[in-house]
Design a protein around this motif. Sequence first.
Motif, PDB file in Angstrom:
ATOM      1  N   PHE A  26     -41.402  -3.825  13.567  1.00  0.00           N
ATOM      2  CA  PHE A  26     -40.964  -4.409  14.838  1.00  0.00           C
ATOM      3  C   PHE A  26     -41.607  -5.769  15.051  1.00  0.00           C
ATOM      4  CE2 PHE A  26     -40.794  -4.810  19.502  1.00  0.00           C
ATOM      5  CZ  PHE A  26     -39.422  -4.671  19.671  1.00  0.00           C
ATOM      6  N   GLU A  27     -42.882  -5.905  14.694  1.00  0.00           N
ATOM      7  CA  GLU A  27     -43.561  -7.194  14.798  1.00  0.00           C
ATOM      8  C   GLU A  27     -42.913  -8.222  13.875  1.00  0.00           C
ATOM      9  OE1 GLU A  27     -47.867  -7.156  14.641  1.00  0.00           O
ATOM     10  OE2 GLU A  27     -47.896  -5.170  15.579  1.00  0.00           O
ATOM     11  N   ALA A  28     -42.425  -7.793  12.721  1.00  0.00           N
ATOM     12  CA  ALA A  28     -41.725  -8.698  11.802  1.00  0.00           C
ATOM     13  C   ALA A  28     -40.460  -9.240  12.450  1.00  0.00           C
ATOM     14  CB  ALA A  28     -41.388  -7.968  10.495  1.00  0.00           C
ATOM     15  N   ILE A  29     -39.725  -8.376  13.118  1.00  0.00           N
ATOM     16  CA  ILE A  29     -38.509  -8.821  13.803  1.00  0.00           C
ATOM     17  C   ILE A  29     -38.854  -9.821  14.895  1.00  0.00           C
ATOM     18  CG2 ILE A  29     -36.604  -8.090  15.294  1.00  0.00           C
ATOM     19  CD1 ILE A  29     -36.657  -5.389  13.746  1.00  0.00           C
ATOM     20  N   ASP A  41     -42.695 -12.059   7.079  1.00  0.00           N
ATOM     21  CA  ASP A  41     -42.832 -11.534   5.718  1.00  0.00           C
ATOM     22  C   ASP A  41     -44.127 -10.748   5.550  1.00  0.00           C
ATOM     23  OD1 ASP A  41     -40.380 -12.634   4.990  1.00  0.00           O
ATOM     24  OD2 ASP A  41     -41.282 -14.455   4.157  1.00  0.00           O
ATOM     25  N   ALA A  42     -45.198 -11.237   6.171  1.00  0.00           N
ATOM     26  CA  ALA A  42     -46.486 -10.536   6.093  1.00  0.00           C
ATOM     27  C   ALA A  42     -46.400  -9.178   6.783  1.00  0.00           C
ATOM     28  CB  ALA A  42     -47.591 -11.383   6.721  1.00  0.00           C
ATOM     29  N   LYS A  43     -45.722  -9.116   7.914  1.00  0.00           N
ATOM     30  CA  LYS A  43     -45.583  -7.850   8.640  1.00  0.00           C
ATOM     31  C   LYS A  43     -44.704  -6.865   7.875  1.00  0.00           C
ATOM     32  CE  LYS A  43     -48.316  -8.434  12.025  1.00  0.00           C
ATOM     33  NZ  LYS A  43     -49.452  -7.503  12.205  1.00  0.00           N
ATOM     34  N   LEU A  44     -43.673  -7.355   7.205  1.00  0.00           N
ATOM     35  CA  LEU A  44     -42.860  -6.464   6.381  1.00  0.00           C
ATOM     36  C   LEU A  44     -43.681  -5.911   5.223  1.00  0.00           C
ATOM     37  CD1 LEU A  44     -39.439  -8.350   6.259  1.00  0.00           C
ATOM     38  CD2 LEU A  44     -39.991  -6.263   7.547  1.00  0.00           C
ATOM     39  N   LYS A  45     -44.526  -6.754   4.649  1.00  0.00           N
ATOM     40  CA  LYS A  45     -45.397  -6.293   3.562  1.00  0.00           C
ATOM     41  C   LYS A  45     -46.387  -5.248   4.091  1.00  0.00           C
ATOM     42  CE  LYS A  45     -48.406  -7.960  -0.099  1.00  0.00           C
ATOM     43  NZ  LYS A  45     -49.026  -9.106  -0.754  1.00  0.00           N
ATOM     44  N   GLU A  46     -46.903  -5.482   5.286  1.00  0.00           N
ATOM     45  CA  GLU A  46     -47.815  -4.526   5.913  1.00  0.00           C
ATOM     46  C   GLU A  46     -47.095  -3.192   6.162  1.00  0.00           C
ATOM     47  OE1 GLU A  46     -49.992  -4.191  10.227  1.00  0.00           O
ATOM     48  OE2 GLU A  46     -49.961  -6.168   9.291  1.00  0.00           O
ATOM     49  N   ALA A  94     -35.301  -3.705   9.581  1.00  0.00           N
ATOM     50  CA  ALA A  94     -36.101  -4.884   9.935  1.00  0.00           C
ATOM     51  C   ALA A  94     -35.979  -5.967   8.868  1.00  0.00           C
ATOM     52  CB  ALA A  94     -37.570  -4.497  10.144  1.00  0.00           C
ATOM     53  N   GLY A  95     -35.990  -5.564   7.612  1.00  0.00           N
ATOM     54  CA  GLY A  95     -35.822  -6.539   6.533  1.00  0.00           C
ATOM     55  C   GLY A  95     -34.494  -7.263   6.633  1.00  0.00           C
ATOM     56  N   GLU A  96     -33.446  -6.532   6.958  1.00  0.00           N
ATOM     57  CA  GLU A  96     -32.125  -7.143   7.122  1.00  0.00           C
ATOM     58  C   GLU A  96     -32.084  -8.087   8.323  1.00  0.00           C
ATOM     59  OE1 GLU A  96     -29.504  -6.932   5.015  1.00  0.00           O
ATOM     60  OE2 GLU A  96     -30.858  -5.797   3.718  1.00  0.00           O
ATOM     61  N   ILE A  97     -32.719  -7.689   9.412  1.00  0.00           N
ATOM     62  CA  ILE A  97     -32.735  -8.529  10.609  1.00  0.00           C
ATOM     63  C   ILE A  97     -33.531  -9.807  10.357  1.00  0.00           C
ATOM     64  CG2 ILE A  97     -33.528  -8.666  13.007  1.00  0.00           C
ATOM     65  CD1 ILE A  97     -32.793  -5.650  13.226  1.00  0.00           C
ATOM     66  N   VAL A  98     -34.664  -9.693   9.674  1.00  0.00           N
ATOM     67  CA  VAL A  98     -35.451 -10.876   9.329  1.00  0.00           C
ATOM     68  C   VAL A  98     -34.613 -11.823   8.469  1.00  0.00           C
ATOM     69  CG1 VAL A  98     -37.458 -11.722   8.017  1.00  0.00           C
ATOM     70  CG2 VAL A  98     -37.714  -9.807   9.626  1.00  0.00           C
ATOM     71  N   ASP A  99     -33.927 -11.277   7.472  1.00  0.00           N
ATOM     72  CA  ASP A  99     -33.059 -12.099   6.625  1.00  0.00           C
ATOM     73  C   ASP A  99     -31.956 -12.771   7.419  1.00  0.00           C
ATOM     74  OD1 ASP A  99     -34.567 -11.522   4.397  1.00  0.00           O
ATOM     75  OD2 ASP A  99     -33.168 -10.005   3.614  1.00  0.00           O
ATOM     76  N   LEU A 100     -31.413 -12.055   8.387  1.00  0.00           N
ATOM     77  CA  LEU A 100     -30.362 -12.620   9.237  1.00  0.00           C
ATOM     78  C   LEU A 100     -30.891 -13.783  10.061  1.00  0.00           C
ATOM     79  CD1 LEU A 100     -27.431 -12.398  10.196  1.00  0.00           C
ATOM     80  CD2 LEU A 100     -28.219 -10.753  11.904  1.00  0.00           C
ATOM     81  N   TYR A 101     -32.050 -13.599  10.681  1.00  0.00           N
ATOM     82  CA  TYR A 101     -32.670 -14.703  11.427  1.00  0.00           C
ATOM     83  C   TYR A 101     -32.973 -15.881  10.502  1.00  0.00           C
ATOM     84  CZ  TYR A 101     -33.416 -12.371  15.931  1.00  0.00           C
ATOM     85  OH  TYR A 101     -33.240 -11.758  17.161  1.00  0.00           O
ATOM     86  N   ARG A 102     -33.437 -15.581   9.302  1.00  0.00           N
ATOM     87  CA  ARG A 102     -33.775 -16.634   8.347  1.00  0.00           C
ATOM     88  C   ARG A 102     -32.521 -17.448   7.984  1.00  0.00           C
ATOM     89  NH1 ARG A 102     -38.298 -15.721   5.201  1.00  0.00           N
ATOM     90  NH2 ARG A 102     -37.799 -13.509   5.160  1.00  0.00           N
ATOM     91  N   SER A 103     -31.418 -16.762   7.782  1.00  0.00           N
ATOM     92  CA  SER A 103     -30.181 -17.451   7.378  1.00  0.00           C
ATOM     93  C   SER A 103     -29.596 -18.305   8.499  1.00  0.00           C
ATOM     94  CB  SER A 103     -29.132 -16.451   6.886  1.00  0.00           C
ATOM     95  OG  SER A 103     -28.624 -15.692   7.949  1.00  0.00           O
ATOM     96  N   THR A 104     -29.890 -17.962   9.741  1.00  0.00           N
ATOM     97  CA  THR A 104     -29.360 -18.751  10.872  1.00  0.00           C
ATOM     98  C   THR A 104     -30.226 -19.975  11.148  1.00  0.00           C
ATOM     99  OG1 THR A 104     -30.532 -17.450  12.532  1.00  0.00           O
ATOM    100  CG2 THR A 104     -28.294 -16.734  11.933  1.00  0.00           C
ATOM    101  N   ARG A 105     -31.423 -20.015  10.566  1.00  0.00           N
ATOM    102  CA  ARG A 105     -32.338 -21.155  10.780  1.00  0.00           C
ATOM    103  C   ARG A 105     -32.115 -22.269   9.785  1.00  0.00           C
ATOM    104  NH1 ARG A 105     -36.033 -21.021  15.280  1.00  0.00           N
ATOM    105  NH2 ARG A 105     -35.873 -18.893  15.998  1.00  0.00           N
ATOM    106  N   LYS A 106     -31.284 -22.041   8.777  1.00  0.00           N
ATOM    107  CA  LYS A 106     -31.079 -23.066   7.735  1.00  0.00           C
ATOM    108  C   LYS A 106     -30.150 -24.153   8.197  1.00  0.00           C
ATOM    109  CE  LYS A 106     -32.039 -19.971   3.952  1.00  0.00           C
ATOM    110  NZ  LYS A 106     -31.583 -19.308   2.788  1.00  0.00           N
TER     111      LYS A 106
END
Length: 106
Positions: A26-29, A41-46, A94-106
């Motif tokens: 949740f913190e990663a999101i 990315d660090a929170k997903l690894k955690e 959460a990994g998918e949501i992080v990737d989605l946010y990442r793709s919208t920032r490009k």
Amino acid sequence: MIEDFENQDVIMGLIISGGNSKGASFEAIKAAKTGDFTKADAKLKEADQFLTEAHNSQTQMLTNEANGIHAKMSLLMVHAQDHVMNAITFRDLAGEIVDLYRSTRK
């Protein structure tokens, strides 16, 4: 009776690891939502590390079962396994949501 205490330790470990993994996911999101992908990315690894702890406990229980040492099934055990399964699902999402946010920032 010592087996009951060991079983309770494993159960509580599963609940704690599952909860910690879900919390880190949740913190990663939240971090991704603000554009902090290093933290995300660090929170997903955690979260993955907490899931590894849970997986190791499950593996030990399965090994014991295969060796004839049966864990006592209880509602608390089912609850613990439910926590882990939900944490795995939440981590994947959460990994998918992080990737989605990442793709919208490009």
